[in-house]
Enzyme design. Structure first.
Site, short mmCIF file in Angstrom:
data_model
loop_
_atom_site.label_atom_id
_atom_site.label_comp_id
_atom_site.label_asym_id
_atom_site.label_seq_id
_atom_site.Cartn_x
_atom_site.Cartn_y
_atom_site.Cartn_z
N GLU A 16 -4.88 -3.78 -1.78
CA GLU A 16 -6.33 -3.56 -1.73
C GLU A 16 -6.68 -2.26 -1.02
O GLU A 16 -7.81 -1.82 -1.04
CB GLU A 16 -7.03 -4.77 -1.06
CG GLU A 16 -6.65 -5.03 0.38
CD GLU A 16 -5.34 -5.80 0.56
OE1 GLU A 16 -4.45 -5.71 -0.32
OE2 GLU A 16 -5.20 -6.48 1.60
N GLU B 41 9.49 -4.45 13.04
CA GLU B 41 9.11 -3.29 12.23
C GLU B 41 7.79 -2.74 12.76
O GLU B 41 6.80 -3.46 12.85
CB GLU B 41 8.94 -3.72 10.76
CG GLU B 41 8.56 -2.58 9.85
CD GLU B 41 8.35 -2.99 8.40
OE1 GLU B 41 7.64 -4.00 8.16
OE2 GLU B 41 8.88 -2.31 7.52
N SER C 153 5.30 -7.02 3.41
CA SER C 153 5.88 -7.38 4.71
C SER C 153 6.68 -8.68 4.59
O SER C 153 6.41 -9.52 3.71
CB SER C 153 4.76 -7.52 5.73
OG SER C 153 3.82 -8.47 5.27
N PHE D 173 0.82 -1.22 0.00
CA PHE D 173 0.00 0.00 0.00
C PHE D 173 0.84 1.26 0.00
O PHE D 173 0.37 2.33 -0.40
CB PHE D 173 -0.94 0.00 1.22
CG PHE D 173 -0.26 0.44 2.50
CD1 PHE D 173 -0.14 1.79 2.80
CD2 PHE D 173 0.29 -0.48 3.38
CE1 PHE D 173 0.51 2.21 3.96
CE2 PHE D 173 0.94 -0.08 4.54
CZ PHE D 173 1.05 1.26 4.82
N CYS E 87 9.34 1.99 3.44
CA CYS E 87 10.26 0.89 3.74
C CYS E 87 11.67 1.41 3.97
O CYS E 87 12.50 0.71 4.53
CB CYS E 87 10.26 -0.13 2.62
SG CYS E 87 10.87 0.56 1.09
P1 NAD Z 1 1.51 -6.65 3.06
O1 NAD Z 1 2.54 -7.71 3.15
O2 NAD Z 1 0.38 -6.68 4.03
O3 NAD Z 1 0.82 -6.66 1.61
C1 NAD Z 1 1.59 -6.58 0.43
C2 NAD Z 1 0.80 -7.21 -0.71
O4 NAD Z 1 0.60 -8.60 -0.43
C3 NAD Z 1 -0.57 -6.61 -0.90
O5 NAD Z 1 -0.85 -6.55 -2.29
C4 NAD Z 1 -1.49 -7.60 -0.22
O6 NAD Z 1 -2.78 -7.64 -0.75
C5 NAD Z 1 -0.79 -8.91 -0.45
N1 NAD Z 1 -1.02 -9.90 0.61
C6 NAD Z 1 -1.26 -9.66 1.92
N2 NAD Z 1 -1.40 -10.81 2.58
C7 NAD Z 1 -1.22 -11.80 1.68
C8 NAD Z 1 -1.22 -13.22 1.76
N3 NAD Z 1 -1.42 -13.87 2.93
N4 NAD Z 1 -0.99 -13.93 0.63
C9 NAD Z 1 -0.77 -13.30 -0.53
N5 NAD Z 1 -0.76 -11.96 -0.68
C10 NAD Z 1 -0.97 -11.22 0.42
O7 NAD Z 1 2.29 -5.25 3.13
P2 NAD Z 1 1.68 -3.79 3.18
O8 NAD Z 1 1.10 -3.56 4.53
O9 NAD Z 1 0.84 -3.52 2.00
O10 NAD Z 1 3.01 -2.93 3.00
C11 NAD Z 1 3.86 -2.60 4.07
C12 NAD Z 1 5.05 -3.53 4.12
O11 NAD Z 1 5.76 -3.49 2.89
C13 NAD Z 1 6.06 -3.11 5.17
O12 NAD Z 1 6.53 -4.26 5.82
C14 NAD Z 1 7.16 -2.45 4.36
O13 NAD Z 1 8.44 -2.46 4.96
C15 NAD Z 1 7.15 -3.29 3.14
N6 NAD Z 1 7.78 -2.63 2.01
C16 NAD Z 1 8.99 -3.09 1.60
C17 NAD Z 1 9.64 -2.49 0.55
C18 NAD Z 1 10.98 -2.99 0.08
O14 NAD Z 1 11.41 -2.59 -0.99
N7 NAD Z 1 11.65 -3.84 0.83
C19 NAD Z 1 9.03 -1.43 -0.12
C20 NAD Z 1 7.78 -0.99 0.32
C21 NAD Z 1 7.15 -1.61 1.38
#
Ligand code: NAD
Length: 499
Positions: free
Chosen positions: A177, A384, A227, A150, A282
């Protein structure tokens, strides 16, 4: 009435048919502003079929023509920048200028991808054997998919789609989403730029949707950002299905402050890096490591004073420094971490809980929070938080300040502030983290370098964008050629070798 969003497949919006939905909020008011359809496996498979049939012609299109379409797309996004940024702010909550930055950093990768004709050039060796030439070529994988978080709803989809499309693949994006409208709008602009239908598709959804993408043999690569637990499980699942995968996860980025640093510069840097975008980056700095008690005391005083001047409010208000966090669940998670920090004995200098923003009573607000005297064993240091919470951990000397980020589970970004070149060089060379800043608080590499964290921040062996983007989305084929006029040796039963 609440708007119902769509998917975008084959160059057009399509309504969801699964009857499964999630709510899209305005985080600044807490009001549901749209319903998002969550795709079923059947809908995913139909989208993959569309992408696959479009990819064949796109994959053999002259890369310069592909690049021209990307160029046109960049112009269109610039023309629509204000509208896109306002849309982004309305679903994410970050400030309007910060939303423009999100889009801009994505566009910079698309601009780099216009170099596809050069990046896709193979190698050639003349006379590798008697009358034998060898050349290599980079070919697209086919249909590839991305699952994005997101916190950068424009930048990260563009980081992935840019090299994928420029390399001749068809791309399926499963955006977050929480803020899907900007990706849907970008899909429209790709079509307007002349991208053939079916080359950039958006499928909205959740785990069920993602599982269908991973399980389908027609999808050849998965690029994930989110994540760490999800990154790790998607990496394993993609590998089990024989797919190429790069999955980037969470972070805990440290900023080391040497006693010789310019303390005002550090304090200003920490305001933006720690609290900008409500800490939901991130590459946000969530741990400050002053070296020595005197450095720590001076730093903490400057931080407290600056935090008092921060303005938290609606992202469209031009005085706002940072907006709400993305969701009520995020607010609760962050508040629980603040309580855990208190319970574990950290010194809470500024408490962001209970913040109220007049006129936005239903918004997901967490104010800037500052902990001092955090220690290595505390949950607020190890995990985190992903919110506007900055932890100060006092290091006794440089070696301890170097060890802390190096030994931390995450290894996304780190920074050191010092005036001493020797210290900066030693730190950059020895620290066990993927992206390093020297007097730069958020060292996100520019588009023509690669982006990727180490340890639990990244799974897979190629980074995002830069040259690695093209490597990830192509496979190398090597051709060994001999023409009839070359030397004829008759039948040979010996392994050909370079002798
Ligand atoms: P998230 O892991 O909750 O979701 C990321 C994506 O995965 C979304 O599209 C979500 O719909 C999908 N998703 C969630 N649960 C899932 C599951 N069980 N199975 C399959 N798909 C699933 O992360 P978020 O809250 O959207 O974003 C924040 C996180 O992203 C933080 O941990 C942040 O550090 C990380 N992030 C990392 C980077 C990087 O380059 N390392 C960059 C941006 C964000």
């Amino acid at each position: 009435m609440t708007r119902e969003l769509t998917h975008y497949v084959g160059g057009t919006h399509i309504a969801g048919t699964s009857q499964r939905f999630s709510d899209v909020f305005n985080p600044s008011t807490g009001v549901v502003q749209a319903k998002l359809p969550l795709a079923s496996g059947q809908e995913v498979r139909a989208a993959i079929a569309v992408a696959q049939s479009a990819q064949e012609a796109w994959g053999t299109t002259n890369p310069q023509r592909r690049a021209r379409i990307l160029n046109k797309f960049v112009s269109l996004v610039y023309e629509n920048m204000d509208e896109l940024a306002a849309l982004l702010t309305s679903e994410h909550g970050k400030t309007f200028p910060d939303s423009k930055g999100d889009i801009q950093r994505g566009l910079e990768v698309i601009e780099f991808c216009v170099a596809a004709p050069h990046m896709l050039k193979g190698e050639f060796s003349d006379s590798a054997g008697a009358g034998i030439d060898v050349h290599s070529m980079r070919q697209p994988l086919g249909v590839v998919a991305g699952i994005t978080p997101f916190n950068f709803p424009a930048m990260i989809p563009l980081w992935k789609a840019g090299p994928a499309i420029a390399s001749g693949n068809a791309y399926i994006l499963k955006p977050s989403e929480r803020d899907p409208s900007v990706p849907l709008r970008l899909a429209e602009l790709f079509t307007e730029a002349g991208l053939p239908d079916g080359i950039f598709n958006v499928i909205n959804g959740d785990k069920e949707t993602v599982d269908a993408l991973i399980e389908d043999p027609r999808v050849k690569a998965i690029g994930f950002v989110g994540s760490t637990p999800i990154a790790q499980s998607i990496y394993a699942a993609a590998a089990a299905h024989g797919k190429r995968a790069q999955c980037f996860g969470g972070a805990k980025n440290h900023l080391v402050i040497m006693p010789d640093a310019d303390m005002d510069m550090v304090a200003d840097a920490l305001m933006g890096a720690g609290y900008g975008s409500a800490g939901e980056r991130c590459m946000a700095i969530s741990v400050a490591i002053p070296v020595g008690e005197a450095t720590a005391d001076a730093l903490v005083a400057k931080l407290v004073e600056r935090i008092g001047r921060l303005k938290i409010g609606d992202g469209m208000d031009e005085n706002t420094d940072f907006g709400p966090v993305v969701a009520q669940s995020a607010k609760e998670r962050i508040e629980n971490y603040i309580q855990a920090g208190i319970d574990e004995g950290a010194e809470l200098l500024v408490d962001g809980r209970g913040l109220e923003v007049p006129g936005h009573e239903g918004g997901f607000w967490v104010g800037p929070t500052l902990f001092d005297r955090v220690t290595e064993n505390m949950k607020i240091y190890k995990e985190e938080i992903f919110g506007p919470v900055l932890c100060v951990l006092r290091a006794k000397d440089y070696e301890e300040a170097l060890r802390l980020p190096s030994e931390h589970e995450f290894g996304n970004g780190v920074s050191i502030f010092t005036r001493d070149g020797d210290t900066a060089r030693n730190f950059s060379s020895r620290v066990q983290v993927g992206m390093v800043g020297v007097n730069v608080p958020i060292p996100v590499p520019i588009a023509y370098y690669t982006f990727g964290g180490w340890k639990a921040s990244g799974f897979g062996d190629l980074n995002q964008h830069g040259a690695d983007g093209f490597r990830f989305y192509t496979k190398t084929k090597t051709v060994t050629t001999r023409w009839p006029s070359g030397i004829r040796e008759g039948a040979s039963f010996i392994m050909p070798a370079g002798s």
